[in-house]
Design an enzyme around this catalytic site. Structure first.
Site, PDB file in Angstrom:
ATOM      1  N   TRP A  74     -40.398  -8.609 -19.557  1.00  0.00           N
ATOM      2  CA  TRP A  74     -39.033  -8.248 -19.661  1.00  0.00           C
ATOM      3  C   TRP A  74     -38.250  -8.663 -21.020  1.00  0.00           C
ATOM      4  O   TRP A  74     -37.174  -8.365 -21.175  1.00  0.00           O
ATOM      5  CB  TRP A  74     -38.253  -8.904 -18.559  1.00  0.00           C
ATOM      6  CG  TRP A  74     -38.605 -10.502 -18.662  1.00  0.00           C
ATOM      7  CD1 TRP A  74     -39.337 -10.853 -17.256  1.00  0.00           C
ATOM      8  CD2 TRP A  74     -38.132 -11.671 -18.936  1.00  0.00           C
ATOM      9  NE1 TRP A  74     -39.519 -12.128 -17.530  1.00  0.00           N
ATOM     10  CE2 TRP A  74     -38.711 -12.713 -18.511  1.00  0.00           C
ATOM     11  CE3 TRP A  74     -36.978 -11.900 -19.929  1.00  0.00           C
ATOM     12  CZ2 TRP A  74     -38.365 -14.125 -18.871  1.00  0.00           C
ATOM     13  CZ3 TRP A  74     -36.860 -12.776 -20.369  1.00  0.00           C
ATOM     14  CH2 TRP A  74     -37.633 -14.292 -19.838  1.00  0.00           C
ATOM     15  N   GLU A 103     -41.716 -21.341 -11.009  1.00  0.00           N
ATOM     16  CA  GLU A 103     -42.108 -19.954 -11.681  1.00  0.00           C
ATOM     17  C   GLU A 103     -42.313 -20.340 -13.306  1.00  0.00           C
ATOM     18  O   GLU A 103     -41.293 -21.167 -13.736  1.00  0.00           O
ATOM     19  CB  GLU A 103     -41.491 -19.057 -11.497  1.00  0.00           C
ATOM     20  CG  GLU A 103     -41.189 -18.163 -10.233  1.00  0.00           C
ATOM     21  CD  GLU A 103     -40.350 -17.216 -10.081  1.00  0.00           C
ATOM     22  OE1 GLU A 103     -40.239 -16.515 -11.348  1.00  0.00           O
ATOM     23  OE2 GLU A 103     -39.888 -16.722  -9.146  1.00  0.00           O
ATOM     24  N   GLU A 108     -43.344  -4.865 -12.655  1.00  0.00           N
ATOM     25  CA  GLU A 108     -43.894  -6.112 -13.204  1.00  0.00           C
ATOM     26  C   GLU A 108     -45.528  -5.920 -13.424  1.00  0.00           C
ATOM     27  O   GLU A 108     -46.098  -7.193 -13.413  1.00  0.00           O
ATOM     28  CB  GLU A 108     -43.560  -7.215 -12.488  1.00  0.00           C
ATOM     29  CG  GLU A 108     -42.068  -7.348 -12.592  1.00  0.00           C
ATOM     30  CD  GLU A 108     -41.704  -8.703 -11.641  1.00  0.00           C
ATOM     31  OE1 GLU A 108     -40.696  -9.299 -12.168  1.00  0.00           O
ATOM     32  OE2 GLU A 108     -42.005  -8.936 -10.558  1.00  0.00           O
ATOM     33  N   LYS A 109     -46.047  -4.858 -13.336  1.00  0.00           N
ATOM     34  CA  LYS A 109     -47.592  -4.757 -13.683  1.00  0.00           C
ATOM     35  C   LYS A 109     -48.069  -5.271 -14.710  1.00  0.00           C
ATOM     36  O   LYS A 109     -49.338  -5.575 -14.836  1.00  0.00           O
ATOM     37  CB  LYS A 109     -47.901  -3.343 -13.337  1.00  0.00           C
ATOM     38  CG  LYS A 109     -47.557  -2.053 -14.219  1.00  0.00           C
ATOM     39  CD  LYS A 109     -47.900  -0.881 -13.862  1.00  0.00           C
ATOM     40  CE  LYS A 109     -47.201   0.296 -14.514  1.00  0.00           C
ATOM     41  NZ  LYS A 109     -45.957   0.170 -14.600  1.00  0.00           N
ATOM     42  N   PHE A 110     -47.116  -5.220 -16.072  1.00  0.00           N
ATOM     43  CA  PHE A 110     -47.824  -5.763 -17.114  1.00  0.00           C
ATOM     44  C   PHE A 110     -47.260  -7.394 -17.454  1.00  0.00           C
ATOM     45  O   PHE A 110     -47.344  -7.964 -18.502  1.00  0.00           O
ATOM     46  CB  PHE A 110     -47.357  -5.156 -18.281  1.00  0.00           C
ATOM     47  CG  PHE A 110     -47.891  -3.626 -18.088  1.00  0.00           C
ATOM     48  CD1 PHE A 110     -49.199  -3.544 -18.165  1.00  0.00           C
ATOM     49  CD2 PHE A 110     -47.183  -2.698 -18.332  1.00  0.00           C
ATOM     50  CE1 PHE A 110     -49.841  -2.260 -17.968  1.00  0.00           C
ATOM     51  CE2 PHE A 110     -47.810  -1.132 -18.276  1.00  0.00           C
ATOM     52  CZ  PHE A 110     -49.242  -0.951 -18.099  1.00  0.00           C
ATOM     53  N   HIS A 111     -46.894  -8.334 -16.345  1.00  0.00           N
ATOM     54  CA  HIS A 111     -46.506  -9.552 -16.246  1.00  0.00           C
ATOM     55  C   HIS A 111     -47.781 -10.285 -16.020  1.00  0.00           C
ATOM     56  O   HIS A 111     -48.585  -9.772 -15.056  1.00  0.00           O
ATOM     57  CB  HIS A 111     -45.452  -9.655 -15.127  1.00  0.00           C
ATOM     58  CG  HIS A 111     -44.872 -10.993 -15.409  1.00  0.00           C
ATOM     59  ND1 HIS A 111     -45.609 -12.204 -15.181  1.00  0.00           N
ATOM     60  CD2 HIS A 111     -43.391 -11.340 -15.629  1.00  0.00           C
ATOM     61  CE1 HIS A 111     -44.595 -13.242 -15.524  1.00  0.00           C
ATOM     62  NE2 HIS A 111     -43.522 -12.637 -15.840  1.00  0.00           N
ATOM     63  N   ASN A 161     -34.047 -15.858  -3.634  1.00  0.00           N
ATOM     64  CA  ASN A 161     -34.817 -15.854  -4.876  1.00  0.00           C
ATOM     65  C   ASN A 161     -33.822 -15.762  -6.142  1.00  0.00           C
ATOM     66  O   ASN A 161     -33.094 -14.801  -6.343  1.00  0.00           O
ATOM     67  CB  ASN A 161     -35.703 -14.776  -4.936  1.00  0.00           C
ATOM     68  CG  ASN A 161     -36.938 -15.235  -6.307  1.00  0.00           C
ATOM     69  OD1 ASN A 161     -37.555 -16.288  -6.125  1.00  0.00           O
ATOM     70  ND2 ASN A 161     -36.897 -14.115  -7.168  1.00  0.00           N
ATOM     71  N   GLU A 162     -33.941 -16.861  -7.061  1.00  0.00           N
ATOM     72  CA  GLU A 162     -33.108 -16.660  -7.960  1.00  0.00           C
ATOM     73  C   GLU A 162     -31.779 -16.180  -7.848  1.00  0.00           C
ATOM     74  O   GLU A 162     -31.194 -15.368  -8.493  1.00  0.00           O
ATOM     75  CB  GLU A 162     -33.980 -16.230  -9.313  1.00  0.00           C
ATOM     76  CG  GLU A 162     -34.887 -16.709  -9.899  1.00  0.00           C
ATOM     77  CD  GLU A 162     -35.698 -16.047 -11.102  1.00  0.00           C
ATOM     78  OE1 GLU A 162     -35.438 -14.699 -11.318  1.00  0.00           O
ATOM     79  OE2 GLU A 162     -36.332 -16.621 -11.811  1.00  0.00           O
ATOM     80  N   ARG A 186     -33.947  -4.556  -7.451  1.00  0.00           N
ATOM     81  CA  ARG A 186     -33.938  -5.795  -6.536  1.00  0.00           C
ATOM     82  C   ARG A 186     -32.672  -6.234  -6.762  1.00  0.00           C
ATOM     83  O   ARG A 186     -31.799  -6.115  -7.552  1.00  0.00           O
ATOM     84  CB  ARG A 186     -35.022  -6.926  -6.731  1.00  0.00           C
ATOM     85  CG  ARG A 186     -34.899  -7.365  -8.078  1.00  0.00           C
ATOM     86  CD  ARG A 186     -36.035  -8.522  -8.137  1.00  0.00           C
ATOM     87  NE  ARG A 186     -35.953  -8.951  -9.453  1.00  0.00           N
ATOM     88  CZ  ARG A 186     -36.798  -9.763  -9.909  1.00  0.00           C
ATOM     89  NH1 ARG A 186     -37.830 -10.298  -9.210  1.00  0.00           N
ATOM     90  NH2 ARG A 186     -36.534 -10.381 -11.181  1.00  0.00           N
TER      91      ARG A 186
HETATM   92  C1  GAL Z   1     -38.210 -14.108 -12.128  1.00  0.00           C
HETATM   93  C2  GAL Z   1     -38.333 -13.777 -10.785  1.00  0.00           C
HETATM   94  C3  GAL Z   1     -39.676 -13.063 -10.493  1.00  0.00           C
HETATM   95  C4  GAL Z   1     -40.160 -12.379 -11.456  1.00  0.00           C
HETATM   96  C5  GAL Z   1     -40.454 -13.111 -12.761  1.00  0.00           C
HETATM   97  C6  GAL Z   1     -40.659 -12.341 -13.931  1.00  0.00           C
HETATM   98  O1  GAL Z   1     -37.106 -14.053 -12.463  1.00  0.00           O
HETATM   99  O2  GAL Z   1     -38.150 -14.711  -9.855  1.00  0.00           O
HETATM  100  O3  GAL Z   1     -39.526 -12.386  -9.002  1.00  0.00           O
HETATM  101  O4  GAL Z   1     -39.376 -11.418 -11.606  1.00  0.00           O
HETATM  102  O5  GAL Z   1     -39.116 -13.494 -13.092  1.00  0.00           O
HETATM  103  O6  GAL Z   1     -40.783 -13.179 -15.121  1.00  0.00           O
END
Ligand code: GAL
Length: 661
Positions: A309, A301, A349-352, A142-143, A104
């Site tokens: 991550w 968020e 991000e499936k394990f977020h 976004n960010e 992304r």
């Molecule tokens: C942020 C991002 C989100 C998601 C999240 C995961 O940096 O805006 O889309 O990736 O982290 O922690």
């Protein structure tokens, strides 16, 4: 009202899931969701072919359930067809490698093609949804800069040169600012100026500084282009974008950015390995409030549990998510949102964690989501109030950039580290802090701190001088005021601009080797840094008592006008910053109330005071506030206890509004 919700990605799920989503959102008390953040590829599956049907349905469904939408412009992640047709929009790293699509934010901030295509999408979205009943706010990009802050491609290089022409009158002015007589770097034409690409050895640090300024500005102009379109096509709807004020992220100059958003919002994730993560969280929230000009802001968020991550992504402990959320609200957030609503099945991000985990509603996380939703609803009356502080910490993104450069006295001197350590010292004394930009007017503060404020200009020093002369107490730490805003040493004895204010001159830096320490004459220890200080009127508060500087000053105090300017020429270890902060608070007449694990912050509005009490300790503690707990409705006395790990929001009312005559 305090908004509650999170990022919602219905496009990852079949339609019948949407119905379950809105039903469960209602159950959890969700009032706002961010939709469409990464949906460009689905909204515009082919050039100029738009498919808004699914988004219409989603927004209608949310409107029917009275859930407000923070509608994203979708421009964070360009679609595959765009990077396929125009690979030149992909960013290039410092080593000259073009990055590929497949993740992304794979776009160059200066790319005219990206900007044109992004504007087209924003125009479509704004026109279509301007009057939609669900639309509460726009979420541009976004960010910004999370992954593509610095692009070194030829398009960026040309844009950098345009920026230089706009910033400097002539190429000679660039030569002057970049000290190009050094290493034969003299430029005779703007065309010769480059981004600081991979070089045989150190880049020119002033060029790096300008490139970071340019890069922040390049992304900011992408944001402004979207914002202006949104304002024009959907008047009255606020535009935000989520900042990344967390864990030392410093790629954008958010003081500049904050002036351009209608409402400041921030993303924050804790470092799972940091036992003091709640103090980093508090600092981040206070800094975000500073960026917001002490007005409420939105936590756009954070996470209900683990992220995906970090090297090891631990789960949040029972009550931790509630404490994190309440800490943000305590420090000015008027919204508590998460990444994300429903955990993804696939993708990186499936394990977020999410508000609704893979396991569904029979889960600890879901139950804590419901509990939090109820609590947030009970905090409606807090909205609009704000904390007050008598302590200002100066925070400077440019100094942070400069201290990340190569070829400095020590690689261990990092702006974010010292800010965090100084902040933590004050946090332990229950002191609420405002963050201010360099050069801020300090009137009204009792204590002002400049932690590793490496670059300063005379104009930025003037308000500090005035503040101290008229009775303020200031604390300046080592390696502050060393260079000007072009990263050139200010001559006249370090730190030249602060020399008379501090009543000293620093003759020589003597950073400590890795793992080494030095002692001070009160038995405390320090690490990272020492320096040879010659006093010129300042009193010596502490001396080094070991090492080559034994007997020389380490901490000083200079009386100036009716105020005091303190200086610390080393990096205090252990509880050193806490003890120094306590001494500084005493010197400035501030209340020092050791928190002993219980954080207390008060938000004020008119006659109302809301004291947030967060017990980070593993045993019950005195609550230390009186009134009514908004979360339980119960009356609270000062001596009542708050359970281990629990939170309370104690409302009390003054007879007269604060500030009334
Ligand atoms: C942020 C991002 C989100 C998601 C999240 C995961 O940096 O805006 O889309 O990736 O982290 O922690």
């Amino acid at each position: 009202m305090i908004a509650f919700g999170g990022d919602y990605y219905p496009e990852q799920w079949p339609r019948d899931t949407w119905l379950e989503d809105v039903r469960l959102m209602a159950e959890a008390g969700v009032t706002m969701v961010t939709v469409g953040v990464f949906s460009w590829g689905l909204l515009e599956p082919a050039p100029d072919t738009f498919e808004f049907g699914w988004l219409d349905e989603v927004l209608d469904l949310l409107a029917q359930h009275e859930i407000a939408v923070d509608l994203a412009t979708g421009t964070a992640s360009p679609p595959a067809w765009l990077t396929y047709q125009h690979p030149e929009i992909l960013p290039v790293d410092r080593d000259g490698r073009r990055l590929w699509a497949g993740s992304r934010q794979a776009w160059c901030p200066s790319s005219p093609v990206y900007r044109e295509r992004a504007a087209l999408l924003v125009r479509q979205l704004a026109t279509r949804y301007a009057g939609h009943p669900a639309l509460a706010m726009w979420h541009a990009g976004n960010e910004y800069g999370c992954h593509n802050a610095h692009c070194y491609c030829d398009t960026s290089a040309a844009d950098f040169r345009r920026w230089l022409r706009a910033t400097y009158d002539s190429i000679d002015a660039v030569n002057e600012a970049w000290s190009t007589r050094f290493w034969s770097q003299h430029l005779t034409d703007f065309e010769q100026a480059l981004p600081p690409r991979l070089t045989p050895t150190f880049n020119n640090p002033s060029q790096v500084l300008d490139f970071k300024r340019f890069s922040s500005d390049a992304l900011l102009s992408c944001f402004i282009a979207e914002r202006d379109l949104l304002h024009a096509l959907a008047p009255g709807v606020p535009v935000t974008t989520n900042f990344l004020v967390m864990l030392g992220f410093d790629k954008l100059d958010y003081w500049k950015w904050a002036r351009e958003v209608d409402i400041v919002s921030n993303d924050h994730y804790i470092d799972a390995a940091d036992p003091d993560a709640h103090i980093e969280l508090a600092k981040s929230a206070d800094l975000t409030r500073g960026l917001a000009g002490n007005k409420p802001w939105i936590l756009m968020e954070h996470s209900t549990g683990a992220v995906n991550w970090q090297p090891r992504n631990r789960a949040k402990r029972p009550g931790e998510m509630l404490r994190n959320s309440v800490q943000h609200v305590a420090r000015g957030a008027d919204g508590v949102l998460f990444f994300q609503w429903r955990a993804s099945r696939g993708g990186a991000e499936k394990f977020h964690s999410a508000m609704l985990p893979h396991g569904g509603t029979n889960s600890r996380i879901w139950r804590s989501t419901i509990e939090l939703g109820r609590h947030v609803a009970r905090l409606a009356s807090v909205a609009g109030s704000t904390p007050r502080s008598q302590v200002a910490i100066m925070f400077d993104f440019e100094s942070s950039w400069l201290l990340a450069n190569e070829a400095l006295p020590s690689t261990d001197v990092k702006h974010s580290r010292i800010v965090q350590d100084v902040y933590a010292g004050l946090w332990h004394g229950g002191v609420t802090v405002d963050f201010v930009p360099p050069g801020a007017d300090l009137t009204g503060y009792a204590l002002a701190i400049l932690p590793c404020q490496h670059a300063l200009s005379p104009a930025e020093v003037a308000p500090l001088q005035e503040y101290v002369e008229s009775g303020g107490v200031a604390l300046v730490t080592y390696f502050s005021g060393i260079v000007d805003r072009s990263d050139q040493v200010v001559l006249g004895g370090y730190p030249a601009l602060l020399r008379s204010l501090l009543g000293l001159v620093v003759e020589e830096f003597d950073p400590l080797l890795e793992g080494a320490g030095v002692e001070l004459d009160d038995g405390s220890t320090a690490d990272t840094w020492s320096e040879r200080i010659l006093t010129e009127g300042a009193d010596v508060v502490r001396r080094f008592s070991s090492g080559p500087l034994a007997g020389e000053p380490a901490i000083t105090r200079n009386r100036v006008g009716s105020g005091e300017a303190w200086y610390v020429g080393t990096h205090l270890a252990g509880e050193g910053w806490r003890h120094l902060a306590a001494a500084m608070c005493t010197a400035s007449g501030l209340h020092w109330a050791p928190v002993e694990g219980v954080e207390r912050v008060t938000r004020y509005q008119g006659r109302d005071a809301f004291t947030f009490v967060i017990n980070h300790h593993d045993s019950p503690r005195p609550i230390g506030a009186a009134g009514h707990d908004l979360l339980t409705g119960a009356a609270v006395d000062m001596d009542d206890v708050i359970a281990a790990g629990a939170v309370a929001v104690v409302h009390s009312a003054f007879a007269r509004a604060q500030g009334d005559d």
